[in-house]
Design an enzyme around this catalytic site. Structure first.
Site, PDB file in Angstrom:
ATOM      1  NE  ARG A 227      58.411  50.151  63.689  1.00  0.00           N
ATOM      2  CZ  ARG A 227      59.043  50.993  62.859  1.00  0.00           C
ATOM      3  NH1 ARG A 227      58.570  51.232  61.651  1.00  0.00           N
ATOM      4  NH2 ARG A 227      60.152  51.578  63.222  1.00  0.00           N
TER       5      ARG A 227
ATOM      6  CG  HIS B 274      59.874  56.883  63.648  1.00  0.00           C
ATOM      7  ND1 HIS B 274      59.367  55.683  63.205  1.00  0.00           N
ATOM      8  CD2 HIS B 274      60.026  57.644  62.538  1.00  0.00           C
ATOM      9  CE1 HIS B 274      59.216  55.719  61.884  1.00  0.00           C
ATOM     10  NE2 HIS B 274      59.608  56.906  61.456  1.00  0.00           N
TER      11      HIS B 274
ATOM     12  CD  GLU C 132      63.410  54.278  57.654  1.00  0.00           C
ATOM     13  OE1 GLU C 132      63.642  55.448  57.313  1.00  0.00           O
ATOM     14  OE2 GLU C 132      62.576  53.562  57.074  1.00  0.00           O
TER      15      GLU C 132
ATOM     16  CG  ASN D 106      61.565  50.425  58.279  1.00  0.00           C
ATOM     17  OD1 ASN D 106      61.073  49.457  58.856  1.00  0.00           O
ATOM     18  ND2 ASN D 106      61.723  51.589  58.863  1.00  0.00           N
TER      19      ASN D 106
ATOM     20  CE1 TYR E  64      57.693  52.884  52.595  1.00  0.00           C
ATOM     21  CE2 TYR E  64      59.743  52.809  53.835  1.00  0.00           C
ATOM     22  CZ  TYR E  64      58.373  52.969  53.796  1.00  0.00           C
ATOM     23  OH  TYR E  64      57.680  53.214  54.952  1.00  0.00           O
TER      24      TYR E  64
ATOM     25  CD  GLU F 138      58.755  52.826  58.363  1.00  0.00           C
ATOM     26  OE1 GLU F 138      58.924  53.414  57.265  1.00  0.00           O
ATOM     27  OE2 GLU F 138      59.109  53.293  59.446  1.00  0.00           O
TER      28      GLU F 138
HETATM   29  C1  FCB Z   1      60.382  55.929  56.254  1.00  0.00           C
HETATM   30  C2  FCB Z   1      60.062  56.516  57.609  1.00  0.00           C
HETATM   31  C3  FCB Z   1      58.599  56.698  57.859  1.00  0.00           C
HETATM   32  C4  FCB Z   1      57.873  57.186  56.634  1.00  0.00           C
HETATM   33  C5  FCB Z   1      58.211  56.357  55.418  1.00  0.00           C
HETATM   34  C6  FCB Z   1      57.499  56.756  54.169  1.00  0.00           C
HETATM   35  O1  FCB Z   1      61.689  56.274  55.900  1.00  0.00           O
HETATM   36  O2  FCB Z   1      60.580  55.684  58.630  1.00  0.00           O
HETATM   37  O3  FCB Z   1      58.457  57.536  58.964  1.00  0.00           O
HETATM   38  O4  FCB Z   1      58.094  58.524  56.445  1.00  0.00           O
HETATM   39  O5  FCB Z   1      59.596  56.392  55.214  1.00  0.00           O
END
Ligand code: FCB
Length: 478
Positions: free
Chosen positions: A89, A133, A178, A306, A308, A381
């Site tokens: 990607r 992006h 995002e 995505n 985290y 992500e």
């Molecule tokens: C996300 C972004 C990516 C990267 C990660 C850590 O929010 O999409 O570009 O910076 O965080």
């Protein structure tokens, strides 16, 4: 380059094997890796302008050179082959291929993506481009940026032209990455380019990003109905800090703005009523025209998730409740007179200070499956950033990153076992790179990059991930 795949003998069966055809990938984005900022006719983007503005990016870092992927992409494809990636990607830099955000494509810029995608296909790696992006051509920001409706149409025109040029070799397309970050960090908190602090404009930006997505999907669908199209959203697991009414309502607000404000229009064709009520005083309704929601709600083939971290949210102001920057800060019109703050959830954190909670990924995936119309899901992500240095042996023992990815893959596997149509996993990131307002201070790569020499050194996590891919899954924990 030594192969990361240790031996050619048959690997032991994975106790947690992923379905056949599961995509094993890694992700990057153009401004974070390419460099070549002034080459071959590339125009300036909002990130070129923002990173040059004193005080916006840590250390005054810019993406001018980044990790020089523009010139080193062949070596980087070789690294991907060593990892055994089945998909990659990356994002296409809008100002590289359409320098002012309008008109015909810049052939020299387009040729870079032809060479890149050809190289990937020759290596047997499926290209997964994302069209936006965050690097908006500066000319479009000068004309008002994403808060202007016309930007959605400019985006669709760019998407249409790129799709016409590369659609013969690329069949997987993600439109926007995002939109929450692009809209709210870019136009409300000002932490990201273009650095504006205008909450009402941020809401309009969010709507136009999604409108641009829908228009782009329409154009691409008309040309190649067989292509697989979608968008990537950043979703969070959200917990109220307590059962108090104030905390529960704060969690509703954050979930509303962070998750449902994007998922509902994309997948259901409506904005969540409670969020519309929360933002009523900002005049959001005025930018939503008849027919927009039907455009945004185009059928898509896949949603990129995505993921985290988890947020623990409070509605009660206290010394320890951190009123995170707008749009959720206590003085933001987003939340009216209500306080919304974020508190320590008591979990270990990565080098970004982000709490690690793989259970949150499972929660996000199963919620999507339960509450929204069916759509194939991909984790587009997931990863962990740290301040890392090469050790005396010239490598990086990044056991923390291995543990992070391992835990999130196990949570993904659990979600699949629970019936979630999860079809692939892309870790963020292939290479250390420009981490937006953090500059080069935070490293997310499987592969370490020495920014002075551009030397790439696979970290322990690269070897480990290659082993997972080779096995097609994870061994049961000892
Ligand atoms: C996300 C972004 C990516 C990267 C990660 C850590 O929010 O999409 O570009 O910076 O965080």
């Amino acid at each position: 380059m030594t192969s990361l795949q240790h031996s050619s003998s048959t690997p032991p069966a994975a106790a947690r094997s992923f379905p056949a055809g599961f995509r094993w990938g890694a992700a990057t984005a153009a401004y974070q890796i390419e460099g070549g900022a002034a080459e071959d006719g590339r125009g300036p983007s909002i990130w070129d302008t923002f990173s040059r503005t004193p005080g916006k990016v840590l250390g005054g870092d810019t993406g001018d050179v980044a990790v020089d992927h523009y010139h080193r992409f062949r070596d980087d494809i070789a690294l991907m082959s060593d990892l055994g990636l089945t998909a990659y990607r990356f994002s296409i830099s809008w100002p590289r291929v359409q320098p002012t955000g309008g008109g015909p494509l810049n052939q020299a810029g387009l040729d870079f993506y032809r060479r890149l995608t050809d190289g990937l296909l020759e290596a047997g790696i499926e290209p997964w481009p994302t069209l936006y992006h965050w690097d908006l051509p500066q000319s479009l920001e000068d004309a008002g940026g994403w808060p202007e409706r016309d930007t959605a149409y400019r985006f669709a025109d760019y998407a249409d032209q790129i799709h016409a040029a590369l659609g013969d070799r690329v069949g997987q397309w993600m439109t926007v990455n995002e939109p929450w970050c692009a809209a709210f960090l870019g136009y409300a908190s000002g932490e990201h380019a273009p650095g504006r602090r205008e909450p009402a404009a941020a809401l309009r930006a969010a709507h136009h990003l999604m409108l641009g997505h829908g228009l782009a999907v329409q154009a691409m669908r008309a040309r190649h109905p067989e292509h697989r199209l979608g968008a990537a959203v950043n979703l969070y697991a959200i917990t109220p800090a307590s059962g108090s009414d104030a905390d529960v309502d704060a969690a509703r607000r954050v979930d509303g703005m962070q998750n449902r404000f994007f998922l509902d229009p994309l997948l259901r064709g409506s904005y969540p009523a409670d969020v519309l009520a929360d933002v009523a005083q900002l005049g959001f309704d005025e930018c939503v025209q008849d027919g927009d929601l039907a455009i945004i709600n185009q059928p898509i083939d896949q949603l990129g998730v995505n993921y985290y971290s988890r947020f623990t949210v409070t509605g009660e102001a206290s010394e320890t409740a951190q009123a995170v920057s707008s749009p959720f800060s206590s003085d933001s019109p987003w939340v009216g007179s209500e306080f919304v703050g974020f508190v320590d959830g008591g979990r270990p954190v990565t080098g970004m200070g982000w709490e690690i909670d793989e259970g949150g990924l499972h929660e996000v995936l199963t919620r999507l499956h339960r509450d929204y119309p069916p759509v194939d899901l991909y984790i587009t992500e997931n990863g962990a950033g740290y301040d890392e240095v090469l050790n005396g042996e010239g490598t990086v023992h990044d056991g923390d990153r291995i543990a992070y990815i391992d835990a999130h893959l196990r949570a993904s596997h659990d979600a699949i076992a629970d019936g979630v149509p999860l079809r692939g996993y892309f870790t963020w990131s292939l290479l250390d790179n420009f981490e937006w307002s953090w500059g080069y201070s935070k490293r997310f790569g499987l592969v370490h990059v020495d920014y002075a020499t551009q030397r790439r050194v696979p970290k322990d996590s690269a070897r480990w991930y290659a082993g997972v891919i080779r096995l097609g899954g994870l061994p049961e924990r000892a």
